[in-house]
Design a protein around this motif. Sequence first.
Motif, short mmCIF file in Angstrom:
data_model
loop_
_atom_site.label_atom_id
_atom_site.label_comp_id
_atom_site.label_asym_id
_atom_site.label_seq_id
_atom_site.Cartn_x
_atom_site.Cartn_y
_atom_site.Cartn_z
N PRO A 1 0.85 -1.19 0.00
CA PRO A 1 0.00 0.00 0.00
C PRO A 1 0.89 1.24 0.00
O PRO A 1 1.83 1.34 0.79
CB PRO A 1 -0.78 -0.12 1.31
N ILE A 2 0.62 2.17 -0.89
CA ILE A 2 1.44 3.38 -0.99
C ILE A 2 0.64 4.54 -0.40
O ILE A 2 -0.46 4.85 -0.84
CB ILE A 2 1.82 3.67 -2.46
N ARG A 3 1.19 5.15 0.65
CA ARG A 3 0.53 6.25 1.35
C ARG A 3 0.95 7.61 0.82
O ARG A 3 0.17 8.56 0.85
CB ARG A 3 0.81 6.17 2.85
N ARG A 4 2.19 7.71 0.33
CA ARG A 4 2.72 8.95 -0.23
C ARG A 4 3.65 8.60 -1.38
O ARG A 4 4.38 7.61 -1.31
CB ARG A 4 3.52 9.74 0.80
N LEU A 5 3.65 9.46 -2.39
CA LEU A 5 4.61 9.33 -3.49
C LEU A 5 5.16 10.72 -3.74
O LEU A 5 4.39 11.67 -3.95
CB LEU A 5 3.95 8.79 -4.76
N GLU B 1 17.09 12.19 2.66
CA GLU B 1 17.14 13.56 3.17
C GLU B 1 15.78 14.25 3.03
O GLU B 1 15.35 14.98 3.92
CB GLU B 1 18.20 14.38 2.42
N LEU B 2 15.10 14.00 1.93
CA LEU B 2 13.78 14.58 1.71
C LEU B 2 12.80 14.10 2.78
O LEU B 2 12.09 14.90 3.40
CB LEU B 2 13.28 14.21 0.31
N LEU B 3 12.75 12.79 3.02
CA LEU B 3 11.82 12.25 4.01
C LEU B 3 12.16 12.69 5.43
O LEU B 3 11.27 12.86 6.25
CB LEU B 3 11.79 10.72 3.94
N ARG B 4 13.42 12.87 5.72
CA ARG B 4 13.84 13.29 7.07
C ARG B 4 13.74 14.80 7.29
O ARG B 4 14.10 15.30 8.34
CB ARG B 4 15.27 12.83 7.33
N GLY B 5 13.27 15.53 6.28
CA GLY B 5 13.07 16.96 6.42
C GLY B 5 14.33 17.79 6.25
O GLY B 5 14.35 18.97 6.57
N GLU C 1 5.69 22.10 -2.70
CA GLU C 1 4.36 21.61 -3.03
C GLU C 1 4.33 20.75 -4.29
O GLU C 1 3.47 19.91 -4.44
CB GLU C 1 3.38 22.77 -3.16
N TYR C 2 5.27 20.95 -5.20
CA TYR C 2 5.25 20.17 -6.43
C TYR C 2 5.88 18.79 -6.28
O TYR C 2 5.86 17.99 -7.19
CB TYR C 2 5.93 20.94 -7.58
N MET C 3 6.45 18.49 -5.13
CA MET C 3 7.10 17.19 -4.93
C MET C 3 6.13 16.09 -4.52
O MET C 3 6.38 14.93 -4.79
CB MET C 3 8.21 17.31 -3.89
N GLU C 4 5.05 16.44 -3.85
CA GLU C 4 4.07 15.45 -3.38
C GLU C 4 3.07 15.20 -4.50
O GLU C 4 2.40 16.12 -4.97
CB GLU C 4 3.36 15.93 -2.13
N ILE C 5 2.97 13.96 -4.93
CA ILE C 5 2.07 13.59 -6.03
C ILE C 5 0.73 13.21 -5.43
O ILE C 5 0.66 12.43 -4.48
CB ILE C 5 2.67 12.43 -6.84
N ASP C 6 -0.34 13.75 -5.99
CA ASP C 6 -1.69 13.40 -5.56
C ASP C 6 -1.99 11.99 -6.02
O ASP C 6 -2.06 11.73 -7.23
CB ASP C 6 -2.73 14.37 -6.14
N LEU C 7 -2.16 11.08 -5.06
CA LEU C 7 -2.43 9.68 -5.40
C LEU C 7 -3.88 9.51 -5.84
O LEU C 7 -4.78 10.12 -5.25
CB LEU C 7 -2.14 8.78 -4.20
N PRO C 8 -4.11 8.68 -6.83
CA PRO C 8 -5.50 8.41 -7.23
C PRO C 8 -6.22 7.66 -6.11
O PRO C 8 -5.58 6.93 -5.35
CB PRO C 8 -5.36 7.55 -8.48
N PRO C 9 -7.54 7.83 -6.03
CA PRO C 9 -8.30 7.14 -4.95
C PRO C 9 -8.26 5.64 -5.08
O PRO C 9 -7.99 5.07 -6.07
CB PRO C 9 -9.71 7.68 -5.09
#
Length: 159
Positions: free
Chosen positions: A69-73, A141-145, A151-159
């Motif tokens: 299951p993918i929660r964030r991309l 590094e991205l995930l650890r802040g 805002e353009y890095m987080e992809i809106d996942l399809p439902p």
Amino acid sequence: MRARHPLVRVFDCHVARPSAVRGYEYLLLRRAASKVDAGSWRMVGGKLRDAETAWQACLRELSEETRLPIRRLLTVPYINRFYEWRHDRINDIPVFVAVTDEGAEPVLDEEHSEARWLSSDKAQSWLRWPAQREGLRVADELLRGQIDLSEYMEIDLPP
């Protein structure tokens, strides 16, 4: 004269899951004996199909290769780039990081024989190519802040 330009044909996707001990750990998959690069450890990757974007191909391959299951991309601010001399072309490989659930385990397809969750440092040492290692370092590094999440890095996942 033939036009030369970067080509996006494939992608790299590092899969992360939260870990109480390490912050995040990363999934590496071992290529099956019958596949190209047999026995090597790598992240999820694949080829784009016609009319498919890199992020869409990434979600499809994640489903096919791991069923996680993918929660964030997120798009990683790094491009794996290399030159193919046989075809005289430069390949640009977008890099993604997909976050799954803590404790999640992959269900492997026939392309892979084994899976391991490793710390970022350990996973980097198992990857064959320098650009793959660098892509994982930047994803971590991205995930650890340590890199501001635009805002353009987080992809809106399809439902």
